[in-house]
Design a protein around this motif. Structure first.
Motif, PDB file in Angstrom:
ATOM      1  N   ASP A  93       0.852  -1.191   0.000  1.00 42.00           N
ATOM      2  CA  ASP A  93       0.000   0.000   0.000  1.00 42.00           C
ATOM      3  C   ASP A  93       0.891   1.245   0.000  1.00 42.00           C
ATOM      4  OD1 ASP A  93       0.041   1.549   2.683  1.00 42.00           O
ATOM      5  OD2 ASP A  93       0.125  -0.543   3.287  1.00 42.00           O
ATOM      6  N   CYS A  97       1.779   0.716   5.462  1.00 38.56           N
ATOM      7  CA  CYS A  97       1.621   0.199   6.826  1.00 38.56           C
ATOM      8  C   CYS A  97       2.924  -0.510   7.221  1.00 38.56           C
ATOM      9  CB  CYS A  97       0.431  -0.751   6.901  1.00 38.56           C
ATOM     10  SG  CYS A  97       0.728  -2.371   6.147  1.00 38.56           S
ATOM     11  N   CYS A 100       3.659  -3.729   5.146  1.00 39.83           N
ATOM     12  CA  CYS A 100       4.080  -3.453   3.764  1.00 39.83           C
ATOM     13  C   CYS A 100       5.481  -2.841   3.755  1.00 39.83           C
ATOM     14  CB  CYS A 100       3.077  -2.531   3.070  1.00 39.83           C
ATOM     15  SG  CYS A 100       1.547  -3.369   2.596  1.00 39.83           S
ATOM     16  N   CYS A 108      -0.818  -6.953   4.796  1.00 38.14           N
ATOM     17  CA  CYS A 108      -1.184  -5.529   4.788  1.00 38.14           C
ATOM     18  C   CYS A 108      -2.326  -5.254   5.763  1.00 38.14           C
ATOM     19  CB  CYS A 108      -1.596  -5.092   3.380  1.00 38.14           C
ATOM     20  SG  CYS A 108      -2.069  -3.342   3.316  1.00 38.14           S
ATOM     21  N   ARG A 109      -2.168  -4.157   6.514  1.00 41.37           N
ATOM     22  CA  ARG A 109      -3.135  -3.880   7.571  1.00 41.37           C
ATOM     23  C   ARG A 109      -4.144  -2.810   7.223  1.00 41.37           C
ATOM     24  NH1 ARG A 109       0.474  -3.562  12.897  1.00 41.37           N
ATOM     25  NH2 ARG A 109      -1.552  -3.185  13.833  1.00 41.37           N
ATOM     26  N   ASN A 110      -3.939  -2.077   6.141  1.00 41.59           N
ATOM     27  CA  ASN A 110      -4.920  -1.024   5.836  1.00 41.59           C
ATOM     28  C   ASN A 110      -5.732  -1.315   4.570  1.00 41.59           C
ATOM     29  OD1 ASN A 110      -3.318  -0.274   3.642  1.00 41.59           O
ATOM     30  ND2 ASN A 110      -2.279   1.364   4.782  1.00 41.59           N
TER      31      ASN A 110
HETATM   32 ZN   LIG Z   1      -0.070  -2.328   3.950  1.00 41.29          ZN
END
Ligand SMILES: [Zn+2]
Length: 349
Positions: A93, A97, A100, A108-110
Motif C-alpha cells: 500500500d 503500513c 508493507c 497488509c493492515r490497511n
Molecule cells: Zn499495507
C-alpha cells in the motif's frame, strides 16, 4: 497486442480485445506471456462480483497466475532474455503500513494494497506484459509450463508457514494433516505436507476423475466421507473449501494443540451450525488455533519455486487438466466437473 479484459462488477463484459503495448512505467522487464492460470477469483471477476480497474480506466486486464518468458530484461542484472519468470501479484500500500514497509504485503493492515489482475493493476492475460524486476520471480527451466503453478504454490507455502509458526508456540510434533478440498490449492497443500514428511489425508466429495489417483500417487490417503467420519485426530487441517459446515467440523476434529488453517472464503454466507460458545470451548480447552492465510510475499514465492522444482514433474503436470487458447475465452472460464487447473495458453514454452 491481444488481451483478455473485463469491466469489473459488470457481468458479461469479458472480451478478447486489441490493447496498446504495456506501458514502460509498469516495469523495466518486458515479458512474453506463455500461460496464465484461472482460479475462483478470476471467475468471480468475470461474473461481475469482484475486481477493480486501475484508476482512470474502465477495464481490467485479467489474470494473476502468470508464466512468461523475458523478452527484454532492461537494467535487471539477474535476468536475461529467454528466462522463464512469474510475476508477484500484490504491491504494498502507498502509506505504507508497517507490514508493507518490511515487505510483508501479504499481511497488509490497511487494505490499500493493489493486486495485478484483481485490484487496480492490470493482470497478465495479455500477449506481452511488463513488470518491475523486484517483483519478478525466476522459474527453473526444468518446470516449463508447470511454472504456471507458482502463484497457487506461493499461497500454499504461506499457509504452511503460518501453520508451523503457530504450532511452534509450544512443544509440537505434528504427524498427520488433513486437507479439505482437492482443488489445485488442496492438492498443492497435500504435496507440501508430503514434502514436510507428514501423513497426508485429503477429503473431497468427488469419487471419480483424476483427484483420487493424484492423492494416492502422493502416498496420501483420499477420503470422500466427512471431516467427522475421517476420525484421524489430525494435528493440522488445511481447509480449502470455504464451506461453513466443513470449517465448523474442522475446528471440532483437529487434535488438541492443533492448527486449523483457513485458505478458502465461502460464497454462500451460510452460518455454520456450531454455536460461538462451542467454538470457544473447543479452542480454549483444546489449545486449538484457527488461523487465516491469504496471498504471499517474496519469501513464499522463493520457497514455492524451490518446492515445485523438487516435486515430481509428471505428477504436477496432471494438475493442468485443460489448456485453452485465448480465442476461446468463454470456454476457459466455464469450469467442468473434473477440472483441476485450467490455463490460458498464449505461447509454447
Ligand atoms: Zn499495507
Amino acid at each position: 497486442m491481444k488481451a483478455i479484459t473485463v469491466e469489473p462488477l459488470r457481468p458479461l463484459s469479458l472480451r478478447l480485445s486489441e490493447e496498446p503495448e504495456p506501458a514502460e512505467q509498469e516495469g523495466s522487464v518486458l515479458v512474453e506471456a506463455i500461460a496464465v492460470g484461472i482460479c475462483g477469483t478470476d471467475i468471480e471477476i468475470v461474473e461481475g462480483e469482484y475486481g477493480w480497474a486501475a484508476p482512470g480506466k474502465k477495464r481490467l486486464v485479467l489474470g494473476h497466475e502468470s508464466l512468461g518468458r523475458v523478452l527484454e530484461p532492461g537494467p535487471a542484472r539477474a535476468l536475461k532474455a529467454g528466462d522463464l519468470v512469474a510475476g508477484i501479484v500484490r504491491r504494498p500500500d502507498p502509506v505504507p503500513c508497517g507490514n508493507c514497509a518490511v515487505g510483508e504485503w501479504d499481511m497488509c493492515r490497511n487494505g490499500r494494497y493493489t493486486e495485478r489482475g484483481i485490484k487496480e493493476l492490470d493482470g497478465f492475460m495479455s500477449e506481452r506484459w511488463r513488470i518491475e524486476p523486484e517483483y519478478t520471480v525466476r522459474v527453473d527451466p526444468s518446470l516449463g509450463i508447470l511454472g504456471v503453478l507458482l502463484e497457487p504454490m506461493s499461497v500454499v507455502t504461506k499457509a504452511w508457514e503460518q501453520v508451523f509458526s503457530v504450532g511452534h508456540r509450544a512443544f509440537w510434533e505434528p504427524r498427520t494433516v488433513l486437507v479439505t478440498g482437492a482443488g489445485p490449492v488442496g492438492l498443492l497443500a497435500a504435496l507440501l505436507g508430503q514434502q514436510h514428511g507428514l501423513d497426508v489425508h485429503v477429503l473431497d466429495r468427488v469419487e471419480s476423475g483424476p483427484k483420487p489417483k493424484l492423492v494416492a500417487d502422493l502416498g496420501a490417503t483420499y477420503h470422500t466421507s466427512s471431516v467427522a467420519k475421517v476420525a484421524l485426530l489430525p494435528d493440522v487441517i488445511i481447509e480449502c473449501t470455504g464451506v461453513g459446515e466443513i470449517i465448523a467440523a474442522s475446528i471440532r476434529a483437529v487434535a488438541p494443540g492443533g492448527v486449523v488453517c483457513l485458505t478458502g472464503v465461502g460464497r454462500s454466507g451460510k452460518v455454520p451450525n456450531i454455536p460461538t460458545a462451542n467454538v470457544a470451548a473447543e479452542v480454549v480447552l483444546g489449545n486449538k488455533v484457527i488461523v487465516g492465510s491469504v496471498n504471499a510475499n517474496k519469501r513464499h514465492w522463493y520457497k514455492a519455486e524451490a518446492a515445485l522444482t523438487r516435486a515430481d514433474k509428471s505428477w504436477l503436470s496432471r494438475l493442468l487438466t485443460r489448456r485453452e487458447h485465448p480465442n476461446d475465452i468463454f470456454g476457459a472460464f466455464k469450469l467442468h466437473r473434473e477440472d483441476i487447473k485450467v490455463v490460458m495458453q498464449f505461447a509454447d514454452v
